[in-house]
Design an enzyme around this catalytic site. Sequence first.
Site, mmCIF file in Angstrom:
data_model
loop_
_atom_site.group_PDB
_atom_site.id
_atom_site.type_symbol
_atom_site.label_atom_id
_atom_site.label_comp_id
_atom_site.label_asym_id
_atom_site.label_seq_id
_atom_site.Cartn_x
_atom_site.Cartn_y
_atom_site.Cartn_z
ATOM 1 N N GLU A 166 0.848 -1.195 0.000
ATOM 2 C CA GLU A 166 0.000 0.000 0.000
ATOM 3 C C GLU A 166 0.890 1.254 0.000
ATOM 4 O O GLU A 166 1.938 1.278 0.665
ATOM 5 C CB GLU A 166 -0.819 -0.052 1.295
ATOM 6 N N LYS A 219 -9.531 1.903 -2.011
ATOM 7 C CA LYS A 219 -9.756 1.238 -0.715
ATOM 8 C C LYS A 219 -11.119 1.606 -0.117
ATOM 9 O O LYS A 219 -11.463 2.783 -0.006
ATOM 10 C CB LYS A 219 -8.638 1.640 0.244
ATOM 11 N N CYS A 231 -4.872 -3.457 2.484
ATOM 12 C CA CYS A 231 -4.583 -3.417 3.922
ATOM 13 C C CYS A 231 -5.805 -3.713 4.805
ATOM 14 O O CYS A 231 -6.259 -4.847 4.826
ATOM 15 C CB CYS A 231 -3.923 -2.080 4.287
#
Lengths: 265, 265
Positions: B41, B113, B146
Site C-alpha cells: 500500500e 480502498k 490493507c
Amino acid sequence: MKVAAAQTHPRFGQPEENRLITRRFCRRAAQQDVRLIVFPELCITGYNFSSKKALVRLAEPVPNGPTTQLWLNLAKAHRLIIVGGLAELDDKGQIFNSAVVVGPKGFLGCYRKLHLFGSEWELFSAGNQIPQVHSVLGFKFGAIVCFDWAFPELARILMLEGCEVLCHPSNLVLPLAQRVMIARSIENRLFTITANRVGTERDLQFTGRSQIISPSGDILVRGRSRRSQLLITEINPAEARNKNITPTNNLITDRRVKLYKRLIS
Amino acid sequence: MKVAAAQTHPRFGQPEENRLITRRFCRRAAQQDVRLIVFPELCITGYNFSSKKALVRLAEPVPNGPTTQLWLNLAKAHRLIIVGGLAELDDKGQIFNSAVVVGPKGFLGCYRKLHLFGSEWELFSAGNQIPQVHSVLGFKFGAIVCFDWAFPELARILMLEGCEVLCHPSNLVLPLAQRVMIARSIENRLFTITANRVGTERDLQFTGRSQIISPSGDILVRGRSRRSQLLITEINPAEARNKNITPTNNLITDRRVKLYKRLIS
C-alpha cells in the site's frame, strides 16, 4: 467469569454413558465456578453413523428428551449455562444436528446446524434459521456447530445481533477450523469457544485441540489432540462489547453495507 | 506459475526514489520468471502523512501519472502483472488510497480502498466500488488494500466473482492481519498475497512478514519483520478453481444465501 470447553470422548452409540460423561464434566466445571460450558457436537450419540436407521433410534426430542432434561437439571443445580450438541428428532421424524442451549432458569433454545458436512447430508436435515443470541448470567452468547466455521457470514450475523461469546460445539476432522476460529474472534471482536471431541470412529479421527480465543485473537486455552480434558478460562465478556479495533475503527460502523449485496445474490 | 510479494521499505515523501525501488524489484522478479508481483500500500509516497496538504502534492492521477506509466512500461517489458498501492488524485482533487493493476497489454484497473484505517479518514476519500476480478496470463485475480482484511465480506465477494489470487497491498501495524489472511485463503479456497512494507514513520512501525498463502491455508512463503525482501513462490491457480473443501462440500453451493440477509440490513 469462568467459561469452559469440555473436550470429551463420546462412546459411539452409547447415549446413557455419554450423558453421564456430560454430568461429570458439569460437576467438575461447577466446582471451579464455571458459569458457561460448551460440549462437542453430537456428544450424546457419537458421530460416524453409516445409516439414518441406526441414528434415528438414538435421536431424541428437544426439550423433552432425556439429554435436554438432564442438562436442565444440571444447569439449575449448578447455576450453569450449557451448550451442547445432540441428534434432535422432531415430530415429523426429521433429524437435525443441533446445539441445545439451557440455563439455570430453563430451556433457552436449540440451533439446528445450517451447513452440513460430508455424509451428514445423508443423515440430517439442515436447519432453516439463524441461531439466536441469548442474554443470561451476564453473557450474550450464541452457538454455531462445527463446519459452520467455514462460513464467515454466520459468525458475522451473530456479532451484528450482539453476540459476545460464540459457542462452537464441534467434531472436527480437518486441521483448519482452529486457525479460522481465531480469525472469527478477531474480525468480530468476540470470544469463541470451540469444544471439539477426541477419539476415532471407523475412518474418522477427531482432532481435539479445543480452544477458547479472546476478541484480539489470543489463545486463552487450548486442549491436546488425543486426551479428554476440561478446559477452563476466565473471560470478561465486556471486552467483546466494544467493537473498536482501534480508537477510530469500529468493526460494525466501518462496514460498507450497501456494497455487500453480492453476498446474498 | 511464479508470483511475488515485494516487501519494500519506501522512503517517506520520496516518490522518485520509491518508483526506482519498484523498478528494481520488478527486474529482479522478472529474472526469476515471476508473472505477478504485488507491492505494498502507498509504496510510492510513504504512509504516515500528518496533513492532506502534504499528501496532495505527492498524489498522482491514474493511469496518467508517473507511477502507473512506469509500471505499464515494466509490465510490458517483463511480461508482468503488477499490483501496487499509491495515492491517487482524481480530477476533483479527491485522494484515494488505491491499488493500481496493470498487465503486459496495458492498464487493467484501479481499486480504491473501501475500509479506511485510523487517520486515513482525514487524508483519503473512501472508494465506492467493489474491486474487479481480472483474468490475465492465466491468473484470475483481484485486489484489496490493507485494513480491508478485517471485512470477510470483501474477500467473499471477490471469490464469488471468480477470484483465485487475492492481492493484498498493505502497510500493516497491528499483529492481526497475517493470521486472518490465512482464514481468508481457507474459507474462500484462494491464494492470498499480502505484500507488507517494513520500516518506521513517526509513531508507526510497519510489521513486514509479507506472506503468500495457499487455498488450504499453507504458508508458502513469509518474510521477516524488518528487512526489505522479494518473496517468490510457485503457485498453480487451478488449485483455487475447485471450491470443494471435501468431496461433498463446496464453499459456494453450501452457502445458505437466503439466510444471510442480515449482512446487508
